[in-house]
Motif scaffolding. Structure first.
Motif, PDB file in Angstrom:
ATOM      1  N   ILE A  39       0.859  -1.187   0.000  1.00  0.00           N
ATOM      2  CA  ILE A  39       0.000   0.000   0.000  1.00  0.00           C
ATOM      3  C   ILE A  39       0.895   1.236   0.000  1.00  0.00           C
ATOM      4  CG2 ILE A  39      -1.856   1.234   1.166  1.00  0.00           C
ATOM      5  CD1 ILE A  39      -2.598  -1.364   2.573  1.00  0.00           C
ATOM      6  N   LEU A  40       0.691   2.110  -1.007  1.00  0.00           N
ATOM      7  CA  LEU A  40       1.482   3.337  -1.127  1.00  0.00           C
ATOM      8  C   LEU A  40       0.546   4.539  -1.163  1.00  0.00           C
ATOM      9  CD1 LEU A  40       2.738   1.102  -3.496  1.00  0.00           C
ATOM     10  CD2 LEU A  40       4.636   2.653  -3.107  1.00  0.00           C
ATOM     11  N   PRO A  41       0.470   5.337  -0.097  1.00  0.00           N
ATOM     12  CA  PRO A  41      -0.398   6.521  -0.083  1.00  0.00           C
ATOM     13  C   PRO A  41       0.117   7.590  -1.042  1.00  0.00           C
ATOM     14  CG  PRO A  41       0.220   5.843   2.148  1.00  0.00           C
ATOM     15  CD  PRO A  41       1.103   5.103   1.210  1.00  0.00           C
ATOM     16  N   ASP A  42      -0.791   8.261  -1.725  1.00  0.00           N
ATOM     17  CA  ASP A  42      -0.408   9.364  -2.602  1.00  0.00           C
ATOM     18  C   ASP A  42       0.307  10.446  -1.795  1.00  0.00           C
ATOM     19  OD1 ASP A  42      -1.740   7.969  -4.526  1.00  0.00           O
ATOM     20  OD2 ASP A  42      -3.431   9.361  -4.680  1.00  0.00           O
ATOM     21  N   GLY A  43       1.441  10.913  -2.317  1.00  0.00           N
ATOM     22  CA  GLY A  43       2.171  11.974  -1.634  1.00  0.00           C
ATOM     23  C   GLY A  43       2.636  11.585  -0.250  1.00  0.00           C
ATOM     24  N   ASN A  44       2.679  10.262   0.026  1.00  0.00           N
ATOM     25  CA  ASN A  44       3.056   9.773   1.359  1.00  0.00           C
ATOM     26  C   ASN A  44       2.226  10.417   2.462  1.00  0.00           C
ATOM     27  OD1 ASN A  44       5.309   7.988   0.606  1.00  0.00           O
ATOM     28  ND2 ASN A  44       6.221   9.900  -0.100  1.00  0.00           N
ATOM     29  N   SER A  45       0.938  10.546   2.201  1.00  0.00           N
ATOM     30  CA  SER A  45       0.050  11.152   3.192  1.00  0.00           C
ATOM     31  C   SER A  45       0.103  10.402   4.515  1.00  0.00           C
ATOM     32  CB  SER A  45      -1.393  11.160   2.680  1.00  0.00           C
ATOM     33  OG  SER A  45      -2.282  11.556   3.707  1.00  0.00           O
ATOM     34  N   PRO A  46       0.312  11.102   5.631  1.00  0.00           N
ATOM     35  CA  PRO A  46       0.352  10.453   6.941  1.00  0.00           C
ATOM     36  C   PRO A  46      -1.031  10.148   7.509  1.00  0.00           C
ATOM     37  CG  PRO A  46       0.702  12.788   7.209  1.00  0.00           C
ATOM     38  CD  PRO A  46       0.614  12.551   5.725  1.00  0.00           C
ATOM     39  N   GLU A  47      -2.085  10.476   6.754  1.00  0.00           N
ATOM     40  CA  GLU A  47      -3.445  10.293   7.256  1.00  0.00           C
ATOM     41  C   GLU A  47      -3.933   8.852   7.156  1.00  0.00           C
ATOM     42  OE1 GLU A  47      -4.923  12.789   8.751  1.00  0.00           O
ATOM     43  OE2 GLU A  47      -3.185  14.033   8.307  1.00  0.00           O
ATOM     44  N   TYR A  48      -3.249   8.029   6.389  1.00  0.00           N
ATOM     45  CA  TYR A  48      -3.722   6.661   6.186  1.00  0.00           C
ATOM     46  C   TYR A  48      -3.228   5.724   7.284  1.00  0.00           C
ATOM     47  CZ  TYR A  48      -5.849   7.560   1.712  1.00  0.00           C
ATOM     48  OH  TYR A  48      -6.688   8.031   0.725  1.00  0.00           O
ATOM     49  N   ALA A  49      -4.143   4.892   7.782  1.00  0.00           N
ATOM     50  CA  ALA A  49      -3.806   3.868   8.763  1.00  0.00           C
ATOM     51  C   ALA A  49      -4.679   2.645   8.495  1.00  0.00           C
ATOM     52  CB  ALA A  49      -4.028   4.386  10.188  1.00  0.00           C
ATOM     53  N   VAL A  50      -4.131   1.462   8.754  1.00  0.00           N
ATOM     54  CA  VAL A  50      -4.869   0.218   8.570  1.00  0.00           C
ATOM     55  C   VAL A  50      -4.905  -0.559   9.882  1.00  0.00           C
ATOM     56  CG1 VAL A  50      -4.294   0.003   6.116  1.00  0.00           C
ATOM     57  CG2 VAL A  50      -2.761  -0.975   7.841  1.00  0.00           C
ATOM     58  N   TYR A  51      -5.844  -1.473   9.967  1.00  0.00           N
ATOM     59  CA  TYR A  51      -5.964  -2.315  11.156  1.00  0.00           C
ATOM     60  C   TYR A  51      -4.978  -3.485  11.073  1.00  0.00           C
ATOM     61  CZ  TYR A  51     -10.163   0.065  12.789  1.00  0.00           C
ATOM     62  OH  TYR A  51     -11.044   1.013  13.264  1.00  0.00           O
ATOM     63  N   THR A  52      -4.364  -3.773  12.209  1.00  0.00           N
ATOM     64  CA  THR A  52      -3.457  -4.915  12.308  1.00  0.00           C
ATOM     65  C   THR A  52      -3.770  -5.691  13.586  1.00  0.00           C
ATOM     66  OG1 THR A  52      -1.734  -3.790  13.585  1.00  0.00           O
ATOM     67  CG2 THR A  52      -1.632  -3.565  11.175  1.00  0.00           C
ATOM     68  N   ALA A  53      -3.209  -6.888  13.673  1.00  0.00           N
ATOM     69  CA  ALA A  53      -3.272  -7.686  14.903  1.00  0.00           C
ATOM     70  C   ALA A  53      -1.848  -7.893  15.403  1.00  0.00           C
ATOM     71  CB  ALA A  53      -3.931  -9.039  14.636  1.00  0.00           C
ATOM     72  N   LYS A  54      -1.629  -7.642  16.690  1.00  0.00           N
ATOM     73  CA  LYS A  54      -0.299  -7.787  17.291  1.00  0.00           C
ATOM     74  C   LYS A  54      -0.378  -8.791  18.428  1.00  0.00           C
ATOM     75  CE  LYS A  54       3.439  -5.047  19.411  1.00  0.00           C
ATOM     76  NZ  LYS A  54       4.479  -5.441  18.436  1.00  0.00           N
ATOM     77  N   ALA A  55       0.493  -9.749  18.398  1.00  0.00           N
ATOM     78  CA  ALA A  55       0.496 -10.785  19.422  1.00  0.00           C
ATOM     79  C   ALA A  55       0.659 -10.180  20.814  1.00  0.00           C
ATOM     80  CB  ALA A  55       1.621 -11.784  19.149  1.00  0.00           C
ATOM     81  N   GLY A  56      -0.202 -10.615  21.742  1.00  0.00           N
ATOM     82  CA  GLY A  56      -0.143 -10.138  23.117  1.00  0.00           C
ATOM     83  C   GLY A  56      -1.091  -9.009  23.424  1.00  0.00           C
ATOM     84  N   GLN A  57      -1.681  -8.406  22.389  1.00  0.00           N
ATOM     85  CA  GLN A  57      -2.619  -7.315  22.614  1.00  0.00           C
ATOM     86  C   GLN A  57      -4.057  -7.813  22.538  1.00  0.00           C
ATOM     87  OE1 GLN A  57      -1.887  -3.790  20.358  1.00  0.00           O
ATOM     88  NE2 GLN A  57       0.076  -3.395  21.350  1.00  0.00           N
ATOM     89  N   THR A  58      -4.975  -7.010  23.063  1.00  0.00           N
ATOM     90  CA  THR A  58      -6.389  -7.388  23.101  1.00  0.00           C
ATOM     91  C   THR A  58      -7.043  -7.140  21.753  1.00  0.00           C
ATOM     92  OG1 THR A  58      -6.491  -6.823  25.448  1.00  0.00           O
ATOM     93  CG2 THR A  58      -8.588  -6.997  24.258  1.00  0.00           C
ATOM     94  N   ALA A  59      -7.804  -8.128  21.274  1.00  0.00           N
ATOM     95  CA  ALA A  59      -8.495  -8.010  19.994  1.00  0.00           C
ATOM     96  C   ALA A  59      -9.657  -7.044  20.109  1.00  0.00           C
ATOM     97  CB  ALA A  59      -8.985  -9.380  19.533  1.00  0.00           C
ATOM     98  N   LEU A  60      -9.845  -6.210  19.094  1.00  0.00           N
ATOM     99  CA  LEU A  60     -10.935  -5.244  19.093  1.00  0.00           C
ATOM    100  C   LEU A  60     -12.274  -5.962  18.962  1.00  0.00           C
ATOM    101  CD1 LEU A  60      -9.424  -2.534  16.704  1.00  0.00           C
ATOM    102  CD2 LEU A  60      -9.621  -2.424  19.198  1.00  0.00           C
ATOM    103  N   GLY A  61     -13.256  -5.529  19.760  1.00  0.00           N
ATOM    104  CA  GLY A  61     -14.616  -6.055  19.646  1.00  0.00           C
ATOM    105  C   GLY A  61     -14.764  -7.501  20.041  1.00  0.00           C
TER     106      GLY A  61
END
Length: 212
Positions: free
Chosen positions: A107-129
């Motif tokens: 995934i490459l944001p236009d103009g390297n916009s810092p506004e884009y974020a995606v959901y991830t899962a990280k081991a050891g953290q609480t799952a959303l919902g």
């Protein structure tokens, strides 16, 4: 959690995955992807993103983009919300993949916009919902990568982007294909001398008068 994917010059995010043997329809050794599902936490209201499927080498994304897999999405085509809000990226044509081979979603944001974020899962953290359910282990055989120059990559072994991959299922049927030659171009010239040259690989025909 969320990962920002546009904070410098040419800063893409990548998630690798393996097309498992036996995972394609009919257990085929090769197949075609029709689209992928991505899950965005936030977006830039003005600029979009480019999404690609790339080949990998030694588990790391390369610069080689699979044919027909590079797609650009304007901001208004990207859906944001909770971790279940999907943005489907449909390819212009089915993308050929091989079973047992590793690929990367980039995934490459236009103009390297810092506004884009995606959901991830990280081991050891609480799952959303999920009422406090903890992510106990890493997903599958893929890896999350970040890059600051689109050439070298930093891997995150305990974290993965949420995504979905959809493949094509074909049925047998009869079809007809009609192939037509390109039209030839003709011109008539009388009593002239050629002072230039023809374009390379051009075909030239000479028609002479019929003789009795």
């Amino acid at each position: 959690i969320q990962v920002d994917i546009g904070s410098g010059m040419d800063d893409p995010l990548a998630q690798t995955f393996v097309v498992q043997r036996g995972g394609l329809p009919g257990g085929a050794s090769a197949g075609f992807l029709s689209s992928i599902d991505l899950y965005f936490k936030s977006k830039d209201p003005r600029t979009g993103v480019t999404v690609e499927i790339r080949e990998c080498e030694n588990g790391t994304p390369t610069a080689k983009v699979l044919p027909f897999s590079r797609m650009h999405l304007d901001s208004d085509r990207i859906h944001i919300g909770d971790q279940n809000t999907v943005t489907n990226v449909a390819f212009a044509s089915p993308v050929a993949v091989t079973a047992g081979k590793e690929y990367a979603i980039v995934i490459l944001p236009d103009g390297n916009s810092p506004e884009y974020a995606v959901y991830t899962a990280k081991a050891g953290q609480t799952a959303l919902g999920n009422a406090g359910k903890v992510v106990n282990n890493d997903w599958g055989s893929g890896t999350l990568f970040l890059s600051t120059n689109n050439r070298t990559w930093t891997e995150f072994l305990d974290e993965d982007m949420k995504f979905g991959v959809k493949c094509c299922v074909f049925t047998s049927s009869r079809a007809n294909v009609i192939l037509e030659n390109d039209d030839y171009e003709f011109f008539t010239a009388n009593n002239f001398t050629v002072t230039g040259s023809f374009v390379e690989n051009a075909e030239v025909f000479k028609q002479t008068a019929n003789a009795s």
